[in-house]
Enzyme design. Structure first.
Site, short mmCIF file in Angstrom:
data_model
loop_
_atom_site.label_atom_id
_atom_site.label_comp_id
_atom_site.label_asym_id
_atom_site.label_seq_id
_atom_site.Cartn_x
_atom_site.Cartn_y
_atom_site.Cartn_z
N HIS A 1 -7.37 48.49 12.82
CA HIS A 1 -5.89 48.86 13.63
C HIS A 1 -6.01 50.47 12.75
CE1 HIS A 1 -2.23 46.93 15.53
NE2 HIS A 1 -2.07 48.68 15.54
N ARG B 1 -3.06 45.81 22.33
CA ARG B 1 -2.48 44.47 21.59
C ARG B 1 -4.11 43.91 21.55
NH1 ARG B 1 -0.09 47.42 19.22
NH2 ARG B 1 2.60 47.49 19.53
N GLU C 1 -5.71 39.79 14.18
CA GLU C 1 -6.40 40.70 13.39
C GLU C 1 -6.45 40.31 11.67
OE1 GLU C 1 -4.30 44.22 13.86
OE2 GLU C 1 -4.71 44.58 15.97
#
Length: 341
Positions: free
Chosen positions: A305, A257, A286
């Site tokens: 990601h 994370r 993000e």
């Protein structure tokens, strides 16, 4: 043989009591054969398939619960937006297609008593391979050589590193962390895992330690890899102070994370040569703001990601296997895999 605990027995009773009046919202992108398997797993239960097979090729599956089904939905398979799940007040079980479930654990998202299960175990191979590729690329300064290539420069860039004989510290020893540790061991590294219960052995690690040992271990580590969930305890677990005590030749990898690493502190640490390099598949926030210094930091390797998801075909098979198995378990009144709540 161990007996069932009260929670398991209660869950089984609830499952059995509820299977007579269910509406399953299936958000998984299934072909016709797979749809039949899910229908057969819940005979006599109404099941609405809301995502087409054409969505399967997308790296991120678009999922949602149509407005007309939200008041009736009792089971959801997939990851619709949390605000849509919050509108499903008759929900008794949410099975995500992701390993992370942070969005659904926030107050008010799930009704009281609703169960939550994840697809943990589906992503170990793909995420750990991504982390391993990042580690080795940074050790060999491949991003720097790619930059040179773009500028037409044919020149050496200096000393590089090797994983052979190095010490690798992995924060988070679940499916992803353990898979990464096994890859690191296969190329000659010594692996140490950080977990809440270090007395419980995990395959792939030469040694296990607790979070209280982190500060003592960091100065000796050649690689620090993070595969942690997002919790108040893990937020900025790698901050400016801890970056300063790491080796100047250390490599940092994060694919858990984004909030586990203070990205501004990391940018400063790289500018000041406190560590050798960093590979991030996740960031906070993000995406990073356009003016964030990590975008232009030559010794930081950023990916958007993409380590998990549907980016590796076998991930999809594993996700569907977990969801289908848990649907069978729910209908049979058996305890569910990957129970998070």
């Amino acid at each position: 043989m161990t007996g069932k605990n009260d929670a398991d027995e209660q869950a089984e009773k609830q499952n059995k009591d509820r299977t007579g009046d269910q509406l399953i919202i299936n958000c998984l992108p299934l072909d016709q054969g797979e749809r039949q398997e899910f229908l057969q797993a819940a005979p006599g239960v109404r099941q609405e398939f809301v995502v087409g097979m054409d969505m399967r090729q997308r790296m991120q599956w678009p999922m949602g619960v149509p407005q007309s089904f939200r008041s009736e939905a009792t089971i959801i398979l997939g990851n619709p937006p949390a605000e849509q799940v919050a509108a499903c007040r008759n929900l008794v079980w949410l099975q995500t297609s992701s390993a992370g479930v942070d969005a659904y654990l926030k107050p008010g998202v799930l009704p009281k008593g609703a169960m939550l299960t994840s697809a943990s175990g589906a992503y170990g191979q793909s995420v750990s391979e991504h982390m391993f590729a990042m580690m080795w690329a940074l050790m060999k300064d491949l991003p720097g050589y790619r930059d040179n290539q773009r500028m037409g420069r044919w020149e050496p860039r200096g000393a590089v590193l090797s994983p052979r004989g190095c010490q690798v510290l992995v924060l988070g020893t679940g499916d992803i962390g353990a898979s990464f540790a096994r890859l690191a061991k296969a190329v000659g590294a010594r692996t140490i895992g950080i977990r809440r219960h270090p007395d419980q052995p995990v395959e792939g690690f030469d040694r296990l330690a607790g979070f209280d040992d982190l500060d003592a271990l960091l100065p000796e580590m050649d690689v620090v890899a993070l595969a942690l969930p997002s919790t108040p305890q893990t937020r900025h677990i790698i901050d400016g102070r801890r970056l300063e005590i790491m080796k100047s030749t250390a490599v940092l990898i994060n694919a858990g994370r984004g909030d586990a690493v203070d990205c501004m502190a990391l940018a400063r640490a790289l500018d000041e040569n406190d560590i050798f390099g960093a590979g991030l598949d996740v960031t906070e926030p993000e995406p990073l703001p356009e003016d964030h210094p990590l975008w232009s930091q030559p010794r930081c390797l950023l990916t958007p990601h993409v380590a998990g998801g549907a980016h590796l075909a076998s991930n999809v098979d594993k996700i569907l296997e977990i969801c289908l198995d848990n649907l069978h378990r729910f209908m049979d009144g058996r305890p569910l895999r990957n129970r998070m709540r």
